[in-house]
Design a protein around this motif. Structure first.
Motif, short mmCIF file in Angstrom:
data_model
loop_
_atom_site.label_atom_id
_atom_site.label_comp_id
_atom_site.label_asym_id
_atom_site.label_seq_id
_atom_site.Cartn_x
_atom_site.Cartn_y
_atom_site.Cartn_z
N THR A 55 -10.17 7.81 -2.88
CA THR A 55 -8.90 8.19 -3.50
C THR A 55 -8.71 9.70 -3.35
O THR A 55 -9.64 10.45 -3.09
CB THR A 55 -8.89 7.84 -4.99
OG1 THR A 55 -10.07 8.37 -5.61
CG2 THR A 55 -8.84 6.34 -5.19
N GLN A 61 -3.94 10.70 -7.01
CA GLN A 61 -3.90 9.29 -7.42
C GLN A 61 -4.54 9.13 -8.80
O GLN A 61 -5.64 9.62 -9.05
CB GLN A 61 -4.60 8.42 -6.38
CG GLN A 61 -3.84 8.34 -5.06
CD GLN A 61 -4.61 7.62 -3.97
OE1 GLN A 61 -5.73 7.98 -3.65
NE2 GLN A 61 -3.99 6.60 -3.38
N THR A 63 0.82 -1.21 0.00
CA THR A 63 0.00 0.00 0.00
C THR A 63 0.85 1.26 0.00
O THR A 63 0.47 2.27 -0.61
CB THR A 63 -0.93 0.02 1.22
OG1 THR A 63 -0.16 -0.01 2.42
CG2 THR A 63 -1.88 -1.17 1.20
N TYR A 102 1.55 3.28 -3.18
CA TYR A 102 0.48 3.94 -3.91
C TYR A 102 -0.19 5.06 -3.13
O TYR A 102 -1.15 5.67 -3.61
CB TYR A 102 -0.58 2.91 -4.32
CG TYR A 102 -0.04 1.83 -5.21
CD1 TYR A 102 0.04 2.02 -6.59
CD2 TYR A 102 0.43 0.63 -4.68
CE1 TYR A 102 0.55 1.04 -7.42
CE2 TYR A 102 0.94 -0.36 -5.51
CZ TYR A 102 1.01 -0.15 -6.86
OH TYR A 102 1.51 -1.13 -7.67
N ARG A 103 0.27 5.32 -1.91
CA ARG A 103 -0.34 6.38 -1.13
C ARG A 103 -0.07 7.74 -1.78
O ARG A 103 0.93 7.93 -2.48
CB ARG A 103 0.19 6.36 0.31
CG ARG A 103 -0.37 5.20 1.11
CD ARG A 103 0.16 5.19 2.53
NE ARG A 103 -0.38 4.04 3.26
CZ ARG A 103 -1.50 4.07 3.98
NH1 ARG A 103 -2.20 5.19 4.06
NH2 ARG A 103 -1.92 2.98 4.62
N CYS A 144 -5.70 2.77 -2.01
CA CYS A 144 -4.61 2.05 -2.67
C CYS A 144 -5.00 0.71 -3.28
O CYS A 144 -4.34 0.23 -4.20
CB CYS A 144 -3.47 1.81 -1.68
SG CYS A 144 -2.68 3.31 -1.08
#
Length: 427
Positions: A332, A336, A123, A126-127, A355
């Motif tokens: 999100t 992102q 995770t 992708y934060r 994520c």
């Protein structure tokens, strides 16, 4: 091209988020679920309209199943990964990758020799804070990397109940898991911003909690004779910079859990505190004066979902409390890159600050294209191994120790580079 036919191993609370994502991805043909507790698998089967398969051994023998998703206890990830790879299955694994340098290196050897897809569901990569720092660093706006701080504040006292449910009367044996055996949410946020950079040396110190001597201790309280509830490591990186990584499992804190606190370069610095994100940038050299040579900007609106930023504008105190009470919002954030996700994911439950969708999408695309997922075994090793060495350092009162590096991926294995993973232009 062949589509994904994947068996999800372990029907716990975490896996619930992922069965529907794998099922509805356009590159997936079929999903099975498997658990030692057949009633859990049956419940998943009914809820998600997928088939069950009785045992992991049956999965390995199946000629129809071509991949597994491993959502079991942490100490089982590497042994199950190796068994699946050797049976010719592609592997998506929850983190950490493994609990020893040897088993992680063995996974890399098997992946290299077979060409099978392996990825961790990390995770931290992708934060929104990771994406922000990655884009700023790779576009040159940060200058040369100097220093970063990242942490995973996850007070396990909030999870004693879940350990008791999964571990039975011996739950404390697993609850005392060494914090630095699971450093990847923190290390991935820093190292994932700088492709090719790795940790060379670490020095670490641990905290021995006198209030939880029944869980943490050197005399058999847990499976690892681990005395530390909290551990901090200082890392010397291959690019000359330094990073402080903290893994805290017994602190008076709930959320946010995983975040970059500071990412500093010679030309720009990102900083975060609870709900507010900032970016400072030196003015171009020719425009610098004795004063006001740094432009400070709040970038919170880019890095938090609209539901949170709206509340911040209306009632800052209420927003802070909301963040403190929620371990990780599911929406999100604007930064992102949701535009690259399949339409079938729109409206599906998400998690870990938005994520989950990206992790599944990358694995499915890597499998389908034959390219390397961003969190491939070589990158995952760089996230995981420093913590394993740091635990040894802490046991030796902070001894500075070298960190093994498994190297870069094979040069002839193309890396999947979707927009927003390494930069807005897919750098």
């Amino acid at each position: 091209m062949e589509k994904l036919k994947i068996a999800i191993i372990g029907c716990g609370a975490f896996a619930k988020f992922f069965v529907p994502l794998f099922k509805l991805h356009p590159y997936t043909e079929k999903v099975w679920v498997c658990d030692l507790d057949s009633s859990k698998a049956a419940d998943f089967s009914k809820e998600f309209q997928v088939e069950t398969i009785a045992t992991f051994e049956d999965v390995l023998k199946s000629k129809e199943i071509n991949a597994v998703g491993i959502f079991t206890q942490r100490q089982l990830h590497a042994p199950m990964t190796l068994a699946a790879l050797r049976a010719g299955k592609h592997v998506y694994s929850a983190v950490p990758t493994g609990l020893s340098v040897e088993e992680i290196a063995e996974i890399a050897d098997v992946v290299r020799s077979t060409g099978l897809t392996f990825a961790t569901g990390e995770t931290g990569f992708y934060r929104s804070c990771s994406i922000f720092c990655r884009e700023k660093y790779m576009s040159g706006q940060m200058g040369d990397f100097v220093y970063a701080e990242a942490q995973y504040n996850h007070d396990m006292r909030n999870m004693w109940g879940s350990y008791q449910r999964s571990g039975g009367p011996d739950w404390k044996k697993v609850a005392g898991f060494p914090p630095m055996y699971y450093p990847t949410h923190s290390t991935s946020m820093v190292l994932g911003c700088m492709p090719g950079v790795y940790v060379k040396r670490v020095s670490a110190f641990g905290y021995e909690d006198p209030h939880r001597a029944d869980v943490y201790g050197r005399d058999g309280q847990n499976l690892w004779n681990n005395p530390f509830s909290n551990t901090d490591m200082l890392c010397h990186l291959s690019n000359g910079g330094t990073a402080r990584i903290s893994e805290l499992r017994s602190v008076g804190w709930h959320a946010p859990e995983s975040y970059i606190q500071r990412f500093a370069g010679t030309e720009g610095t990102y900083e975060f505190s609870v709900a507010h994100h900032y970016f400072a940038k030196w003015k171009p050299y020719e425009d610098r004066e004795a004063r006001n040579s740094v432009i400070m900007t709040e970038v919170t609106d880019q890095l938090l979902p609209e539901s949170i930023t709206k509340l911040l504008r209306e009632d800052n105190a209420a927003a802070i409390q909301a963040i403190a009470e929620v371990a990780g919002f599911r929406e999100t954030s604007p930064i992102q890159p949701t535009h690259r996700l399949p339409e079938s994911f729109h409206g599906l439950p998400n998690g870990h600050n938005g994520c989950h969708h990206f992790m599944v999408d990358d694995f499915c695309k890597a499998f389908y294209t034959g390219k390397l997922a961003p969190c491939n075994i070589w990158q995952s090793a760089r996230f995981n191994i420093p913590g394993l060495i740091a635990h040894q350092s802490a046991l030796r009162d902070g001894e500075c120790m070298d960190v093994p590096d498994l190297g870069d991926p094979p040069a002839n294995w193309d890396l999947l580079l979707p927009d927003g993973v390494y930069g807005t232009n897919g750098i």
